[in-house]
Motif scaffolding. Structure first.
Motif, PDB file in Angstrom:
ATOM      1  N   GLY A   1       0.818  -1.205   0.000  1.00  0.00           N
ATOM      2  CA  GLY A   1       0.000   0.000   0.000  1.00  0.00           C
ATOM      3  C   GLY A   1       0.853   1.257   0.000  1.00  0.00           C
ATOM      4  O   GLY A   1       0.538   2.234  -0.687  1.00  0.00           O
TER       5      GLY A   1
ATOM      6  N   TYR B   1       0.990   4.240  -2.811  1.00  0.00           N
ATOM      7  CA  TYR B   1       0.871   5.667  -2.512  1.00  0.00           C
ATOM      8  C   TYR B   1       1.964   6.459  -3.215  1.00  0.00           C
ATOM      9  O   TYR B   1       1.692   7.487  -3.868  1.00  0.00           O
TER      10      TYR B   1
ATOM     11  N   LYS C   1       1.579   6.952  -6.747  1.00  0.00           N
ATOM     12  CA  LYS C   1       0.343   7.700  -7.017  1.00  0.00           C
ATOM     13  C   LYS C   1      -0.763   6.821  -7.608  1.00  0.00           C
ATOM     14  O   LYS C   1      -1.652   7.305  -8.309  1.00  0.00           O
TER      15      LYS C   1
ATOM     16  N   TYR D   1      -3.456   5.459  -6.251  1.00  0.00           N
ATOM     17  CA  TYR D   1      -4.184   5.566  -4.994  1.00  0.00           C
ATOM     18  C   TYR D   1      -5.237   4.480  -4.814  1.00  0.00           C
ATOM     19  O   TYR D   1      -5.451   3.997  -3.696  1.00  0.00           O
TER      20      TYR D   1
ATOM     21  N   ALA E   1      -3.404   1.446  -3.766  1.00  0.00           N
ATOM     22  CA  ALA E   1      -2.916   1.633  -2.401  1.00  0.00           C
ATOM     23  C   ALA E   1      -4.028   1.347  -1.395  1.00  0.00           C
ATOM     24  O   ALA E   1      -3.827   0.612  -0.418  1.00  0.00           O
ATOM     25  N   LEU E   2      -5.211   1.918  -1.629  1.00  0.00           N
ATOM     26  CA  LEU E   2      -6.333   1.697  -0.716  1.00  0.00           C
ATOM     27  C   LEU E   2      -6.735   0.227  -0.678  1.00  0.00           C
ATOM     28  O   LEU E   2      -7.075  -0.307   0.385  1.00  0.00           O
TER      29      LEU E   2
ATOM     30  N   GLN F   1      -2.072   5.879   6.988  1.00  0.00           N
ATOM     31  CA  GLN F   1      -1.672   5.825   5.580  1.00  0.00           C
ATOM     32  C   GLN F   1      -2.858   6.097   4.653  1.00  0.00           C
ATOM     33  O   GLN F   1      -2.705   6.709   3.594  1.00  0.00           O
ATOM     34  N   LYS F   2      -4.034   5.661   5.058  1.00  0.00           N
ATOM     35  CA  LYS F   2      -5.225   5.983   4.264  1.00  0.00           C
ATOM     36  C   LYS F   2      -5.467   7.497   4.252  1.00  0.00           C
ATOM     37  O   LYS F   2      -5.958   8.052   3.258  1.00  0.00           O
TER      38      LYS F   2
ATOM     39  N   ARG G   1      -3.124   9.716   4.188  1.00  0.00           N
ATOM     40  CA  ARG G   1      -2.191  10.241   3.190  1.00  0.00           C
ATOM     41  C   ARG G   1      -2.739  10.034   1.774  1.00  0.00           C
ATOM     42  O   ARG G   1      -2.606  10.911   0.911  1.00  0.00           O
ATOM     43  N   VAL G   2      -3.345   8.882   1.560  1.00  0.00           N
ATOM     44  CA  VAL G   2      -3.933   8.602   0.255  1.00  0.00           C
ATOM     45  C   VAL G   2      -5.077   9.580  -0.015  1.00  0.00           C
ATOM     46  O   VAL G   2      -5.177  10.162  -1.113  1.00  0.00           O
TER      47      VAL G   2
ATOM     48  N   GLN H   1      -5.473  12.273  -3.003  1.00  0.00           N
ATOM     49  CA  GLN H   1      -6.635  12.317  -3.895  1.00  0.00           C
ATOM     50  C   GLN H   1      -7.384  13.640  -3.812  1.00  0.00           C
ATOM     51  O   GLN H   1      -8.266  13.906  -4.622  1.00  0.00           O
TER      52      GLN H   1
END
Length: 263
Positions: free
Chosen positions: A150, A154, A157, A159, A162-163, A185-186, A188-189, A193
């Motif tokens: 993940g 991130y 990019k 996203y 990553a999620l 971390q979510k 940051r994502v 976005q």
């Protein structure tokens, strides 16, 4: 390099033995990861690593924990996954320990996962991804194999991917604080976005999940202050301070109060 690594280890370790090498080193690792800014925790962890090294110098978790402790010693400020957040030489030394962990534990999933963590910091994303694939092959329920994928998503990019990886990691948590790592971390994502609604929801989730953790309130207060909501920010800084009056919250409360008064 081998002599340098040995000398570094000798600085870390003395003759006290507490429990099994694996148990001591694993305990140290998870304590440090959960509380990276707690000096007492770090001191206790170093004693445990010391114990583990004396009990078994071939135990891979000794080197995994030593790598993490090296990063924490050299951390300055910023993302834990960016080289600029560390003092010069820190990540190279942490990398040496991570390689040593794989040398002694090629069959251990976490040795490969931790090596990937260091490679991410060095922006070696392809090599990190390959290490995470190996970690997954060794243990397909390893939280870190998905969590660090993940992180790579991130930084690339990507996203949505990553999620997806963070969602999978969230189903494999083995420690209560793992949920907090994923949520951060979510956030940051969501920021990447431009999804402020999701970002704020995740700050609130952390508060609900960890209502006794001052930093969760302080983090949300900082978010509110950055988004021109100083009056709300004051409320959450005060809540953080009521739990633990840490320096950054005390400092930023003054800033928030000044901005709130000026409105």
């Amino acid at each position: 390099m081998k002599n340098l690594l040995t000398a570094t280890l000798l600085l870390f370790f003395s003759a006290t033995v507490f429990g099994s090498a694996k148990d001591d080193a694993m305990t140290a690792y998870f304590l440090m990861e959960e509380s990276p800014f707690d000096r007492d925790v770090f001191s206790r962890s170093m004693k445990l690593i010391n114990s583990a090294y004396q009990a078994d110098q071939n135990e891979p978790w000794v080197y995994i924990a030593s790598s993490l402790s090296t990063m924490q010693r050299g951390y300055k400020i910023g993302s834990w996954f960016h080289s600029k957040s560390f003092k010069p030489g820190t990540i190279d030394k942490a990398h040496e320990f991570a390689l040593k962990a794989v040398e002694h534990g090629a069959d251990k999933s976490q040795a490969h996962a931790h090596l990937a963590r260091v490679m991410i910091i060095k922006q070696q994303y392809r090599e990190a991804w390959n290490s995470l694939n190996t970690a997954y092959q060794r243990d397909n329920n390893n939280f870190y194999a998905w969590f660090y994928k993940g992180i790579i998503g991130y930084y690339m990019k990507d996203y949505d991917r990553a999620l997806s990886h963070f969602d999978k990691a969230q189903t494999l948590t083995t420690k209560r604080y793992h949920q907090k790592l994923v949520t951060r971390q979510k956030q940051r994502v969501a920021r990447g976005q431009g999804n402020k609604l999701l970002e704020e929801q995740l700050y609130i989730k952390n508060i609900n999940d960890y209502p006794d953790n001052a930093y969760m309130y302080g983090n949300y207060a900082h978010y509110l202050l950055k988004n021109n909501r100083p009056s709300e920010s004051v409320t959450y800084y005060k809540k953080a301070i009521s739990i633990k009056p840490y320096r950054q919250a005390l400092k930023m409360l003054i800033v928030a109060e000044e901005k709130a008064a000026a409105r």
